[in-house]
Write an enzyme that holds these catalytic residues in place. Structure first.
Site, PDB file in Angstrom:
ATOM      1  CG  ASP A   1      35.523  31.221  41.753  1.00 49.26           C
ATOM      2  OD1 ASP A   1      36.763  31.327  41.890  1.00 49.26           O
ATOM      3  OD2 ASP A   1      34.891  31.872  40.912  1.00 49.26           O
TER       4      ASP A   1
ATOM      5  CG  HIS B   1      38.656  34.172  41.334  1.00 48.55           C
ATOM      6  ND1 HIS B   1      37.314  33.955  41.410  1.00 48.55           N
ATOM      7  CD2 HIS B   1      38.821  35.514  41.286  1.00 48.55           C
ATOM      8  CE1 HIS B   1      36.670  35.110  41.400  1.00 48.55           C
ATOM      9  NE2 HIS B   1      37.568  36.077  41.340  1.00 48.55           N
TER      10      HIS B   1
ATOM     11  CD  GLU C   1      36.408  39.219  43.003  1.00 47.72           C
ATOM     12  OE1 GLU C   1      36.652  38.561  41.979  1.00 47.72           O
ATOM     13  OE2 GLU C   1      36.581  40.449  43.082  1.00 47.72           O
TER      14      GLU C   1
ATOM     15  CG  ASN D   1      39.109  42.695  45.880  1.00 50.67           C
ATOM     16  OD1 ASN D   1      39.130  41.864  46.788  1.00 50.67           O
ATOM     17  ND2 ASN D   1      38.470  42.484  44.735  1.00 50.67           N
TER      18      ASN D   1
ATOM     19  CD  GLU E   1      41.099  42.147  39.060  1.00 49.87           C
ATOM     20  OE1 GLU E   1      41.238  42.527  37.884  1.00 49.87           O
ATOM     21  OE2 GLU E   1      40.259  41.303  39.396  1.00 49.87           O
TER      22      GLU E   1
HETATM   23  O1  G3I Z   1      25.386  42.088  30.067  1.00 40.66           O
HETATM   24  C1  G3I Z   1      26.052  41.834  28.817  1.00 40.66           C
HETATM   25  C2  G3I Z   1      25.095  41.286  27.812  1.00 40.66           C
HETATM   26  O2  G3I Z   1      24.114  42.231  27.511  1.00 40.66           O
HETATM   27  C3  G3I Z   1      25.875  40.911  26.559  1.00 40.66           C
HETATM   28  O3  G3I Z   1      25.031  40.278  25.652  1.00 40.66           O
HETATM   29  C4  G3I Z   1      27.007  39.956  26.890  1.00 40.66           C
HETATM   30  C5  G3I Z   1      27.860  39.648  25.675  1.00 40.66           C
HETATM   31  O4  G3I Z   1      29.185  39.365  25.994  1.00 40.66           O
HETATM   32  O5  G3I Z   1      27.829  40.563  27.864  1.00 40.66           O
HETATM   33  C6  G3I Z   1      27.156  40.861  29.053  1.00 40.66           C
HETATM   34  O6  G3I Z   1      28.070  41.445  29.969  1.00 40.66           O
HETATM   35  C7  G3I Z   1      29.020  40.577  30.561  1.00 40.66           C
HETATM   36  C8  G3I Z   1      28.920  40.735  32.069  1.00 40.66           C
HETATM   37  O7  G3I Z   1      29.906  39.954  32.703  1.00 40.66           O
HETATM   38  C9  G3I Z   1      27.573  40.303  32.608  1.00 40.66           C
HETATM   39  O8  G3I Z   1      27.374  38.959  32.419  1.00 40.66           O
HETATM   40  C10 G3I Z   1      30.396  40.949  30.078  1.00 40.66           C
HETATM   41  O9  G3I Z   1      30.544  40.676  28.708  1.00 40.66           O
HETATM   42  C11 G3I Z   1      31.429  40.175  30.858  1.00 40.66           C
HETATM   43  O10 G3I Z   1      32.715  40.668  30.532  1.00 40.66           O
HETATM   44  C12 G3I Z   1      31.215  40.348  32.338  1.00 40.66           C
HETATM   45  O11 G3I Z   1      32.118  39.544  33.010  1.00 40.66           O
HETATM   46  C13 G3I Z   1      32.352  39.889  34.349  1.00 40.66           C
HETATM   47  C14 G3I Z   1      33.840  40.103  34.554  1.00 40.66           C
HETATM   48  O12 G3I Z   1      34.085  40.384  35.914  1.00 40.66           O
HETATM   49  C15 G3I Z   1      34.356  41.246  33.716  1.00 40.66           C
HETATM   50  O13 G3I Z   1      35.674  41.543  34.037  1.00 40.66           O
HETATM   51  C16 G3I Z   1      31.856  38.756  35.235  1.00 40.66           C
HETATM   52  O14 G3I Z   1      30.436  38.686  35.172  1.00 40.66           O
HETATM   53  C17 G3I Z   1      32.273  39.023  36.675  1.00 40.66           C
HETATM   54  O15 G3I Z   1      32.014  37.866  37.441  1.00 40.66           O
HETATM   55  C18 G3I Z   1      33.755  39.299  36.729  1.00 40.66           C
HETATM   56  O16 G3I Z   1      34.101  39.583  38.054  1.00 40.66           O
HETATM   57  C19 G3I Z   1      35.483  39.804  38.275  1.00 40.66           C
HETATM   58  C20 G3I Z   1      35.607  40.753  39.445  1.00 40.66           C
HETATM   59  O17 G3I Z   1      34.909  41.932  39.180  1.00 40.66           O
HETATM   60  C21 G3I Z   1      37.063  41.065  39.753  1.00 40.66           C
HETATM   61  N1  G3I Z   1      37.811  39.846  39.946  1.00 40.66           N
HETATM   62  C22 G3I Z   1      37.714  38.874  38.892  1.00 40.66           C
HETATM   63  C23 G3I Z   1      36.270  38.519  38.601  1.00 40.66           C
HETATM   64  C24 G3I Z   1      36.170  37.462  37.587  1.00 40.66           C
HETATM   65  O18 G3I Z   1      36.625  37.931  36.341  1.00 40.66           O
END
Ligand code: G3I
Length: 460
Positions: free
Chosen positions: A273, A242, A271, A205, A163
């Site tokens: 969806d 996405h 990715e 990516n 990105e």
């Molecule tokens: O694990 C913590 C948890 O302990 C806490 O209580 C909670 C509170 O907010 O957060 C949890 O972590 C989260 C993590 O996902 C696991 O679920 C983060 O806040 C959250 O920001 C994170 O989001 C991820 C996101 O990337 C962050 O940018 C998504 O799961 C993940 O699917 C997403 O993936 C990205 C790709 O890497 C790049 N392309 C876009 C895609 C979607 O955003």
């Protein structure tokens, strides 16, 4: 070496894929028509591709989740566990536990692993977020080197940089602390990754790069073209894909995939969806990938809707109780109906060629061409190797007379004139110059029977 790892992972996955596995394995090498697969992974393997999903380590203890994962998928991308904040939470202190949990789960079941991601403006640990300049550049390169070295031999493809381009109409780079270290930060990351794991495919990516007419898509395309021209080691481009109401699937998606592939890189849907999970749209995406020989895999960003980062959009192939949705059936049908399997085209050299010539060198100043053919019932892929003689050449033209009934359907790494009968092929911008005794390759796919092809080569 990179192809060897790719094929080894494919073969291992196929071996565990259940019904149709023997036929699928043969499809890597023979012309046998493939049987219909009964799972996403097995069906994709029959098309010489993978079908993967993002996996969260925290869900591996959910047996409903792992039952679907183990049954359906032959590739895995850690959803968050290989990101910078996860793998280097404190500077110089690396943490691989959650990532290794996923890697071990996948590899012990014959699934390949995509690594995501080594360098990104987001999900940086706080120590990195507050860095800048040469200190940040060094820290980023050290991170790339350490993490790619740690997983060397276990990751088939890395999202080296994620990105890095801006949304909107600029077509330029996104502002970030990494970008402010200098415009060459991306190629520096790729070079460090290649040095750390020479066997992994190295991908750029991004999201919102699906529409061929968008400035962001063109910006990434121009970067990849430039990297190929200058020998920066890049092997693949990941399209996150996405799709939602603001960023919908568009019918020129296939043009985007094939245009990037024509630069001499693999393309992967990384990715996927789709808001609402339209079966028709999922089918179109799969058909688009299968239509492009260098589109070698599709990854959906989660298994069940409840696993999705956008759960409220119900964008995935399984509903929250683990049942297959209509989109699942559409994807499986599209995979089973897809184009005839072909051996994936070998990479053109992205680094300066070093291999000795495999054909006798021709006379001074000239070139020779040889063709290897992977034939199946009704079609073939030809890989053409152009070798310079005792002097370097700055361009080449290959003449190939195709037998009656043979028609070219697509090609890579060369410009083409004619699709049947007498065809003529010339170098593209980045592979015209071939050093004395060195080689470059291009390829094409055709309907019909190749027979014996005797190419001619003229240097310029
Ligand atoms: O694990 C913590 C948890 O302990 C806490 O209580 C909670 C509170 O907010 O957060 C949890 O972590 C989260 C993590 O996902 C696991 O679920 C983060 O806040 C959250 O920001 C994170 O989001 C991820 C996101 O990337 C962050 O940018 C998504 O799961 C993940 O699917 C997403 O993936 C990205 C790709 O890497 C790049 N392309 C876009 C895609 C979607 O955003």
């Amino acid at each position: 070496m990179r192809n060897a790892r790719w094929k080894a992972a494919s073969r291992a996955a196929v071996a565990l894929a259940g019904a149709g596995a023997l036929v699928a394995g043969m499809a890597l090498f023979t012309t046998a028509p493939a049987a219909a697969g009964t799972t996403l992974g097995a069906s994709a393997a029959e098309k010489n591709r993978y079908f993967g999903t993002a996996v969260a380590a925290g869900r591996l203890s959910d047996s409903a989740y792992t039952t679907i994962l183990n049954r359906e998928f032959n590739s895995v991308t850690p959803e968050n566990e290989m990101k910078i904040d996860a793998t280097e939470p404190q500077q110089g202190r690396f943490s691989y536990g959650a990532a290794e949990q996923i890697v071990n789960h996948a590899r012990s079941r014959g699934m390949s692993v995509r690594g995501h991601t080594l360098a990104w403006h987001s999900q940086q640990p706080s120590w990195m977020e507050s860095m800048s300049g040469t200190a940040l550049r060094s820290a980023m390169l050290n991170h790339v080197t350490q993490v790619a070295t740690h997983f060397r031999g276990q990751v088939v493809a890395w999202d080296v940089v994620n990105e890095a381009f801006a949304d909107g109409s600029s077509g330029g780079r996104r502002d970030s602390n990494l970008q402010r270290t200098g415009n060459d930060w991306i190629e520096a990351a790729f070079r460090a990754a290649r040095a750390a794991d020479p066997g992994a495919k190295l991908c750029y990516n991004d999201y919102n790069t699906d529409n061929w007419t968008h400035a962001k898509t063109q910006g990434v395309y121009n970067m990849v073209r430039d990297f190929k021209a200058r020998g920066v080691p890049i092997d693949c481009v990941g399209f996150q894909s996405h799709f939602n109401n603001e960023s919908p699937y568009v019918s020129n998606y296939r043009t985007t995939l094939s245009s990037f592939a024509a630069l001499g890189v693999d393309v992967q849907i990384t990715e996927l969806d789709i808001q609402g999970a339209s079966a028709a749209t999922y089918r179109s995406v799969v058909e688009d990938c299968l239509a492009v020989p260098r589109c070698n895999g599709i990854t959906v960003w989660g298994i069940r809707d409840s696993d999705s980062w956008r759960a409220s959009q119900t964008p995935l192939l399984f509903n929250s109780n683990g049942s297959k949705k209509p989109a699942y059936d559409a994807v499986l049908a599209a995979l089973n109906n897809g184009t005839t399997p072909t051996d994936p085209p070998t990479d053109p050299p992205t680094d300066p060629p070093t291999d000795p010539p495999t054909t006798p060198p021709p006379g001074q100043g000239g070139c020779t061409a040889t063709v290897s053919v992977n034939q199946w019932t009704g079609g073939f892929v030809a890989t053409v190797r152009v070798t310079a003689g005792s002097s370097a050449i700055s361009g080449w033209t290959v003449g190939i007379a195709l037998p009656s009934g043979a028609t070219v359907t697509n090609a890579w790494n060369a410009n083409r004139s004619g699709s049947s009968g007498a065809t003529s092929w010339t170098n593209v911008a980045y592979n015209g110059r071939v050093g004395a005794g060195q080689s470059t390759e291009y390829g094409f796919q055709a309907n019909g029977t190749a027979g014996t092809i005797t190419p001619t080569c003229t240097a310029s």
